[in-house]
Design a protein around this motif. Structure first.
Motif, PDB file in Angstrom:
ATOM      1  N   ARG A 181     -12.504   6.502  -0.285  1.00 34.84           N
ATOM      2  CA  ARG A 181     -12.881   7.912  -0.310  1.00 34.84           C
ATOM      3  C   ARG A 181     -11.709   8.793   0.090  1.00 34.84           C
ATOM      4  NH1 ARG A 181     -18.462   9.219   2.554  1.00 34.84           N
ATOM      5  NH2 ARG A 181     -17.896  11.206   1.568  1.00 34.84           N
ATOM      6  N   GLN A 182     -10.820   8.278   0.924  1.00 29.91           N
ATOM      7  CA  GLN A 182      -9.591   8.969   1.284  1.00 29.91           C
ATOM      8  C   GLN A 182      -8.535   7.919   1.626  1.00 29.91           C
ATOM      9  OE1 GLN A 182     -10.927  11.413   4.539  1.00 29.91           O
ATOM     10  NE2 GLN A 182     -10.514   9.841   6.062  1.00 29.91           N
ATOM     11  N   VAL A 183      -7.289   8.342   1.600  1.00 25.92           N
ATOM     12  CA  VAL A 183      -6.170   7.407   1.780  1.00 25.92           C
ATOM     13  C   VAL A 183      -5.211   8.028   2.786  1.00 25.92           C
ATOM     14  CG1 VAL A 183      -4.241   6.242   0.648  1.00 25.92           C
ATOM     15  CG2 VAL A 183      -6.419   6.524  -0.569  1.00 25.92           C
ATOM     16  N   SER A 184      -4.705   7.208   3.699  1.00 28.53           N
ATOM     17  CA  SER A 184      -3.700   7.704   4.641  1.00 28.53           C
ATOM     18  C   SER A 184      -2.312   7.583   4.023  1.00 28.53           C
ATOM     19  CB  SER A 184      -3.762   6.911   5.952  1.00 28.53           C
ATOM     20  OG  SER A 184      -3.269   5.593   5.757  1.00 28.53           O
ATOM     21  N   TRP A 185      -1.401   8.386   4.526  1.00 26.63           N
ATOM     22  CA  TRP A 185      -0.023   8.329   4.029  1.00 26.63           C
ATOM     23  C   TRP A 185       0.608   6.966   4.311  1.00 26.63           C
ATOM     24  CZ3 TRP A 185       2.437  11.947   1.112  1.00 26.63           C
ATOM     25  CH2 TRP A 185       1.812  13.200   0.985  1.00 26.63           C
ATOM     26  N   ARG A 186       0.241   6.347   5.426  1.00 24.77           N
ATOM     27  CA  ARG A 186       0.821   5.041   5.755  1.00 24.77           C
ATOM     28  C   ARG A 186       0.457   3.997   4.705  1.00 24.77           C
ATOM     29  NH1 ARG A 186       3.013   4.297  10.690  1.00 24.77           N
ATOM     30  NH2 ARG A 186       2.712   2.048  10.473  1.00 24.77           N
ATOM     31  N   ARG A 208       8.228  14.920   4.089  1.00 25.67           N
ATOM     32  CA  ARG A 208       7.878  15.372   5.437  1.00 25.67           C
ATOM     33  C   ARG A 208       6.605  14.702   5.930  1.00 25.67           C
ATOM     34  NH1 ARG A 208       9.176  21.932   4.894  1.00 25.67           N
ATOM     35  NH2 ARG A 208      11.375  21.664   4.311  1.00 25.67           N
ATOM     36  N   ALA A 209       5.633  14.540   5.036  1.00 23.39           N
ATOM     37  CA  ALA A 209       4.381  13.889   5.438  1.00 23.39           C
ATOM     38  C   ALA A 209       4.611  12.417   5.778  1.00 23.39           C
ATOM     39  CB  ALA A 209       3.347  14.024   4.325  1.00 23.39           C
ATOM     40  N   LEU A 210       5.421  11.738   4.998  1.00 23.20           N
ATOM     41  CA  LEU A 210       5.719  10.333   5.290  1.00 23.20           C
ATOM     42  C   LEU A 210       6.461  10.205   6.617  1.00 23.20           C
ATOM     43  CD1 LEU A 210       6.784   9.127   1.730  1.00 23.20           C
ATOM     44  CD2 LEU A 210       4.716   8.457   2.974  1.00 23.20           C
ATOM     45  N   ASP A 211       7.385  11.132   6.889  1.00 24.38           N
ATOM     46  CA  ASP A 211       8.091  11.115   8.173  1.00 24.38           C
ATOM     47  C   ASP A 211       7.119  11.312   9.323  1.00 24.38           C
ATOM     48  OD1 ASP A 211      10.529  10.671   7.014  1.00 24.38           O
ATOM     49  OD2 ASP A 211      11.156  12.774   7.037  1.00 24.38           O
ATOM     50  N   GLU A 212       6.186  12.268   9.152  1.00 23.39           N
ATOM     51  CA  GLU A 212       5.214  12.527  10.217  1.00 23.39           C
ATOM     52  C   GLU A 212       4.309  11.323  10.437  1.00 23.39           C
ATOM     53  OE1 GLU A 212       1.605  15.699  11.244  1.00 23.39           O
ATOM     54  OE2 GLU A 212       3.113  16.205   9.726  1.00 23.39           O
ATOM     55  N   ALA A 213       4.012  10.585   9.349  1.00 23.75           N
ATOM     56  CA  ALA A 213       3.172   9.388   9.470  1.00 23.75           C
ATOM     57  C   ALA A 213       3.964   8.186   9.964  1.00 23.75           C
ATOM     58  CB  ALA A 213       2.530   9.073   8.122  1.00 23.75           C
ATOM     59  N   GLY A 214       5.279   8.353  10.114  1.00 28.67           N
ATOM     60  CA  GLY A 214       6.110   7.262  10.600  1.00 28.67           C
ATOM     61  C   GLY A 214       6.334   6.169   9.581  1.00 28.67           C
ATOM     62  N   VAL A 215       6.399   6.561   8.304  1.00 29.56           N
ATOM     63  CA  VAL A 215       6.546   5.584   7.223  1.00 29.56           C
ATOM     64  C   VAL A 215       7.836   5.854   6.468  1.00 29.56           C
ATOM     65  CG1 VAL A 215       5.527   4.640   5.124  1.00 29.56           C
ATOM     66  CG2 VAL A 215       4.051   5.442   6.979  1.00 29.56           C
ATOM     67  N   ARG A 216       8.547   4.781   6.177  1.00 28.76           N
ATOM     68  CA  ARG A 216       9.737   4.899   5.343  1.00 28.76           C
ATOM     69  C   ARG A 216       9.449   4.189   4.030  1.00 28.76           C
ATOM     70  NH1 ARG A 216      14.984   6.241   5.760  1.00 28.76           N
ATOM     71  NH2 ARG A 216      16.480   5.202   4.369  1.00 28.76           N
TER      72      ARG A 216
END
Length: 308
Positions: A181-186, A208-216
């Protein structure tokens, strides 16, 4: 020499009517005022333009040479004034707009249709370009108006907010994330990611959203247009993050859109104009019409729909 338009009009009227009285009636002035205008013109030119008789006047040789030039001058000016009035009253004009491919395919057709019904004499030219080109086109004066994603302020450009929507995840039909139903950036890190070029404001929102989620994430594909992203997602080449308005296009190619969360990222669509520039009447009318259209709920994500 300080020949005035009023003097030329008086001269042409007398030449056409052959009598001062008839010419004065046509110009709605007294006969003495008309005679003064003719004397002033003759004084400026240093020539007699008319031979006066008891009841009639006749052009001199100099007057006969001046008549077609004076008549054309008055006619050209009247034509120019009439054309300017048509522009001012929106009976005629042209407006050029730069916008993204998705907005060009979803928002613009309906705005253009309704605007053309209200102002049939105004010609609209739409430049559907990559997002990163929109503000540049406005800045250099290539278009009257830009419509696209706002990101960082530009001192050379004024922004007028139109719509605020949000970023979503796009995936192909039968993709595992389509069941969510929804997906996280991670969660995007576990799938090939299709992104726009590094100059795009939409790409900046994703980074910016990926950086905030701590994902590279190392993108699997990088393209220039959102429409290309959508087609590549439909082909099963990966997933993507685009604004929610992409669902209006993606639904035609069996691509699913799911809200992206943690963080929820808002995308602001603005109208862009050059700072301290004077818009043409047609451009000002189109910008006002566009604002009213989205405020009235004519587009998904418009204020009237209460989208966040």
């Amino acid at each position: 020499m300080n020949v005035t338009l009023r003097q030329l009009q008086a001269f042409v009227a007398v030449a056409q009517h052959g009598r001062f009285g008839l010419a004065a009636d046509r110009l709605h002035v007294t006969q003495s005022a008309l005679s003064m205008l003719i004397r002033e013109l003759e004084s400026q030119l240093g020539l007699r333009l008319f031979d006066r008789h008891t009841r009639m006047v006749r052009l001199t040789e100099a007057g006969a040479e001046l008549l077609p030039v004076a008549a054309k001058t008055i006619g050209d000016l009247e034509t120019a004034v009439a054309a300017s009035r048509e522009l001012a009253t929106l009976k005629r004009g042209r407006v050029s707009i730069a916008t993204s491919t998705v907005l060009a395919a979803t928002l613009m057709p309906w705005v253009l249709r309704n605007f053309a019904q209200a102002h049939p004499g105004i010609r609209c030219v739409v430049r559907d370009v990559a997002e990163q080109e929109i503000r540049h086109r406005v800045r250099v004066g290539d278009v009257d108006l830009g419509i696209g994603t706002a990101l960082d302020a530009d001192p050379e450009i004024d922004e007028v907010s139109l719509i605020t929507d949000r970023m979503t995840m796009l995936c192909a039909d039968r993709h595992p994330l389509a069941e969510r139903r929804q997906v996280s950036w991670r969660e995007l890190a576990g799938h090939p990611l299709i992104v726009l070029g590094s100059g795009s404001p939409l790409r900046a929102l994703v980074d910016r959203a990926l950086d905030e989620a701590g994902v590279r994430v190392e993108p699997a594909y990088e393209v220039s247009f959102s429409s290309t992203v959508i087609s590549m997602v439909a082909a099963g080449l990966g997933v993507a993050a685009l604004p929610i308005n992409a669902r209006q296009v993606s639904s035609r190619v069996k691509v699913h859109a799911r809200p992206l969360v943690r963080p929820t990222v808002a995308r602001r669509v603005c109208a862009f104009v050059r700072h301290e520039s004077s818009p043409t009447p047609a451009a000002a009318a189109f910008r006002a019409f566009l604002g009213e259209y989205v405020r009235a709920g004519g587009y998904p994500g418009s204020p009237a729909e209460g989208a966040a």
